[in-house]
Design a protein around this motif. Sequence first.
Motif, PDB file in Angstrom:
ATOM      1  N   LEU A  80      48.313  47.240  33.950  1.00 33.20           N
ATOM      2  CA  LEU A  80      47.005  47.435  34.583  1.00 33.20           C
ATOM      3  C   LEU A  80      46.808  46.450  35.733  1.00 33.20           C
ATOM      4  CD1 LEU A  80      44.883  47.972  31.356  1.00 33.20           C
ATOM      5  CD2 LEU A  80      45.366  49.700  33.117  1.00 33.20           C
ATOM      6  N   THR A  87      41.434  49.322  37.865  1.00 30.81           N
ATOM      7  CA  THR A  87      41.819  49.201  36.456  1.00 30.81           C
ATOM      8  C   THR A  87      40.987  48.160  35.716  1.00 30.81           C
ATOM      9  OG1 THR A  87      43.527  47.536  36.887  1.00 30.81           O
ATOM     10  CG2 THR A  87      44.208  49.855  37.005  1.00 30.81           C
ATOM     11  N   ASP A  90      39.529  49.126  32.296  1.00 29.49           N
ATOM     12  CA  ASP A  90      40.550  49.194  31.238  1.00 29.49           C
ATOM     13  C   ASP A  90      41.003  47.802  30.811  1.00 29.49           C
ATOM     14  OD1 ASP A  90      40.562  52.003  31.186  1.00 29.49           O
ATOM     15  OD2 ASP A  90      42.033  52.089  32.807  1.00 29.49           O
ATOM     16  N   ARG A  91      41.144  46.909  31.782  1.00 28.27           N
ATOM     17  CA  ARG A  91      41.530  45.533  31.443  1.00 28.27           C
ATOM     18  C   ARG A  91      40.439  44.870  30.602  1.00 28.27           C
ATOM     19  NH1 ARG A  91      43.433  42.987  37.081  1.00 28.27           N
ATOM     20  NH2 ARG A  91      42.799  44.933  38.030  1.00 28.27           N
TER      21      ARG A  91
END
Length: 138
Positions: A80, A87, A90-91
């Motif tokens: 990521l 991203t 998501d991280r």
Amino acid sequence: MQTPPTPAAPLTIGQVAGRTGLSVHALRFYEREGILAAPVRRTSGGGRRYSESDVEWLNLCIVLRASGMPIPDIRRYTELARTGAGTEPDRLALLRAHEARVIDQLAELQRSLDLVRYKVAVYEDYLEQHPQGAAPAC
């Protein structure tokens, strides 16, 4: 007139091992597992060369691993981060899930510490009252 800063000299795998506390074997493992943020550069002879940013990334990975984050999660985080902008959600989700696991581990450790402290107090009290006697059963 000031001279511009020069980039730091590349580091060998041995130097990085010394700076991170990882073994050379572990560094090679991290590379194979895709955990380094950037591909490792090589000399014409095939020797690995690392940058200061590689060392910083490895130190982050060491902390994540020491806190119990599984290698596949570190690899995913690395992927990521490599992908870059977009991203971040998501991280964040990955780090929040790990944070929850660490909080659970801390709670379990606290319960264990409480029991150990209780048992220490039991033995201290017993020995205070029976300096030459037999110890309690458990």
